[in-house]
Design an enzyme around this catalytic site. Structure first.
Site, mmCIF file in Angstrom:
data_model
loop_
_atom_site.group_PDB
_atom_site.id
_atom_site.type_symbol
_atom_site.label_atom_id
_atom_site.label_comp_id
_atom_site.label_asym_id
_atom_site.label_seq_id
_atom_site.Cartn_x
_atom_site.Cartn_y
_atom_site.Cartn_z
ATOM 1 N N GLU A 155 18.162 -25.947 -47.586
ATOM 2 C CA GLU A 155 19.631 -26.565 -49.165
ATOM 3 C C GLU A 155 20.366 -25.632 -48.273
ATOM 4 O OE1 GLU A 155 18.176 -22.987 -52.257
ATOM 5 O OE2 GLU A 155 19.750 -23.794 -52.178
ATOM 6 N N THR A 211 11.429 -26.824 -44.804
ATOM 7 C CA THR A 211 11.810 -25.085 -45.746
ATOM 8 C C THR A 211 10.236 -25.281 -46.372
ATOM 9 O OG1 THR A 211 12.163 -24.682 -48.044
ATOM 10 C CG2 THR A 211 12.970 -26.928 -47.455
ATOM 11 N N ILE A 212 9.700 -23.851 -46.220
ATOM 12 C CA ILE A 212 8.235 -23.951 -46.163
ATOM 13 C C ILE A 212 8.123 -24.364 -48.319
ATOM 14 C CG2 ILE A 212 7.705 -22.401 -45.198
ATOM 15 C CD1 ILE A 212 7.224 -20.291 -47.218
ATOM 16 N N ASP A 213 9.347 -24.479 -48.538
ATOM 17 C CA ASP A 213 9.397 -24.580 -49.708
ATOM 18 C C ASP A 213 8.944 -25.805 -50.490
ATOM 19 O OD1 ASP A 213 10.050 -21.443 -50.191
ATOM 20 O OD2 ASP A 213 11.734 -22.002 -50.950
ATOM 21 N N ARG A 225 -12.882 -9.003 -60.295
ATOM 22 C CA ARG A 225 -11.405 -8.692 -60.937
ATOM 23 C C ARG A 225 -10.877 -9.487 -61.113
ATOM 24 N NH1 ARG A 225 -11.718 -4.359 -55.737
ATOM 25 N NH2 ARG A 225 -11.911 -2.439 -56.502
ATOM 26 N N GLY A 268 8.197 -19.644 -53.001
ATOM 27 C CA GLY A 268 8.936 -20.234 -53.760
ATOM 28 C C GLY A 268 9.830 -20.614 -54.195
ATOM 29 N N ARG A 269 11.044 -19.947 -54.329
ATOM 30 C CA ARG A 269 12.308 -19.543 -54.744
ATOM 31 C C ARG A 269 12.755 -20.077 -56.032
ATOM 32 N NH1 ARG A 269 16.660 -16.032 -53.770
ATOM 33 N NH2 ARG A 269 15.517 -15.549 -51.693
ATOM 34 N N GLN A 321 2.957 -16.181 -44.726
ATOM 35 C CA GLN A 321 2.686 -18.399 -44.952
ATOM 36 C C GLN A 321 4.075 -18.246 -43.603
ATOM 37 O OE1 GLN A 321 3.147 -18.489 -49.970
ATOM 38 N NE2 GLN A 321 4.096 -16.240 -48.508
HETATM 39 O O1 F6P Z 1 13.905 -20.146 -48.443
HETATM 40 C C1 F6P Z 1 11.910 -20.225 -48.345
HETATM 41 C C2 F6P Z 1 11.957 -18.601 -48.256
HETATM 42 O O2 F6P Z 1 10.532 -18.129 -47.834
HETATM 43 C C3 F6P Z 1 11.421 -18.664 -49.584
HETATM 44 O O3 F6P Z 1 10.616 -18.798 -50.509
HETATM 45 C C4 F6P Z 1 11.488 -16.674 -49.901
HETATM 46 O O4 F6P Z 1 12.428 -16.711 -51.159
HETATM 47 C C5 F6P Z 1 12.604 -16.511 -48.796
HETATM 48 O O5 F6P Z 1 12.197 -17.818 -48.038
HETATM 49 C C6 F6P Z 1 12.898 -15.459 -47.630
HETATM 50 O O6 F6P Z 1 13.698 -15.496 -47.551
HETATM 51 P P1 F6P Z 1 13.460 -14.170 -46.664
HETATM 52 O O7 F6P Z 1 13.009 -14.387 -44.351
HETATM 53 O O8 F6P Z 1 14.968 -13.649 -46.045
HETATM 54 O O9 F6P Z 1 12.243 -12.708 -46.584
#
Ligand code: F6P
Length: 343
Positions: free
Chosen positions: A103, A126-128, A163, A171-172, A275
């Site tokens: 994005e 994007t992995i998201d 446990r 996942g933002r 991930q």
């Molecule tokens: O936007 C992809 C992402 O992997 C999000 O899931 C995560 O919040 C962010 O990037 C982490 O980014 P950085 O590489 O700046 O730690």
């Protein structure tokens, strides 16, 4: 010979090199020269490039990350950088630019089209998996498979020690990784940014499960999930160039609450950048390759301001502006399926 520049911006993911390779191979076949712009928009600000040819992209298909490097530089953020981008676009002798990103990176690409650099096409990464206008972005499947494998591994240790294990995944704004890795890994509770967390409800699901003899539970939580009506401070307030908060901490906070309320020993495992690293899955290699080929096709046919996208089983092109207008959150029908297996 017309020159196409390619850059990869934002968080990296598996499959970026498949796109770069495809752009170079297809571009050369179509008579273009390809130049790699290093570290996302930073490379355009600083005029930092590398030459790309059939040999430089040889052997990169199974490699994670991006051979071009990446950054979260936003040229709209700092005074003077937009002018530098425009000047360097000319200096590099670019006919067109292929921007590979999520994005933020594609948002910049879309603005640049309006601001005079019209010959841009986008490739969704994007992995998201939260870009609208594409059914999948590459990188998601690889991240999902890593998360699934981790959930499998955590199951055996959770079971042995009786446990609860809270698994925090990326996942933002959207909980696609949590939902699908949770379904694939058989999670007992899945918590996503789209639905505020009700801690009482989570604990009651775990308690019910324990009362039917299951003395361990796996709770998957997306890093962007928030607790319902809670004053708990879960996230650091560090912002990136796009104004996003540096996430992290929900897993730890949740584990503490679960242990306190249920009395069950609880551990947390934060998967983080694991991930994003490593070799792409076959799905992401094929998708990245198809999107890269399509991006060159869009340049060749002068369809600028467009983004290559997957819709159903077809690669199509959509308006870049439309693609970044809103994020695609988790389909509640899919989440409903995940819920059947809670507890
Ligand atoms: O936007 C992809 C992402 O992997 C999000 O899931 C995560 O919040 C962010 O990037 C982490 O980014 P950085 O590489 O700046 O730690």
């Amino acid at each position: 010979m017309k020159r196409i520049g390619i850059l990869t911006g934002g968080g990296d993911c598996s499959g970026l090199n498949a796109v770069i390779r495809a752009v170079v191979r297809k571009g050369l076949l179509d008579g273009f020269e390809i130049v790699g712009i290093k570290n996302g928009w930073k490379g355009l600000v600083e005029n930092d490039t590398m030459s790309l040819n059939i040999n430089t992209v040889s052997g990169i298909l199974p490699k994670g990350g991006s051979i071009l490097g990446t950054s979260r530089t936003n040229p709209y953020k700092k005074e003077g950088e937009l002018q530098k981008v425009k000047a360097n676009f000319k200096k590099m002798g670019l006919y067109a630019l292929i921007a590979v990103g999520g994005e933020d990176t594609l948002g910049v690409a879309s603005k640049l089209v309006d601001d005079g650099i019209s010959n841009i096409v986008g490739v969704p990464k994007t992995i998201d998996n939260d870009l609208s206008a594409t059914d999948y972005s590459f990188g998601f499947d690889s991240a999902l498979n890593v998360a699934m494998e981790c959930i499998d591994r955590l199951h055996t240790t959770a079971e042995s020690h009786h446990r609860v294990i809270v698994v925090e995944v990326m996942g933002r704004h959207a909980g696609w990784i949590a939902t699908e890795a949770g379904i694939a890994g058989g999670a007992d509770v899945i918590l996503i940014p789209e639905i505020p967390i009700d801690i009482e409800e989570v604990c009651s699901v775990i308690q019910k499960r324990h009362s039917r003899g299951k003395t361990f539970s796996i709770v998957v939580v997306a890093e962007g999930a928030k607790v319902k009506g809670s004053g708990m401070v879960l996230q650091e307030q560090k912002l990136d160039a796009f104004g996003h908060v540096h996430l992290g901490g929900i897993g730890e906070a949740l584990a503490g609450e679960i242990e306190k309320k249920t009395g069950y020993e609880t551990r947390v495992s934060v998967l983080g950048h694991i991930q994003r690293g490593g070799s792409p899955t076959a799905f992401d290699r094929v998708l990245g390759t198809r999107l890269g080929v399509k991006a060159v096709e869009l340049v060749r046919t002068k369809k600028f301001g467009r983004m290559a996208a997957l819709q159903g089983i077809k690669i199509v092109d959509v308006s870049l502006k439309e693609a970044v207008r809103e994020l695609r959150t988790v389909d509640m029908e899919l989440y409903g399926i995940a819920k059947i297996f809670f507890g």
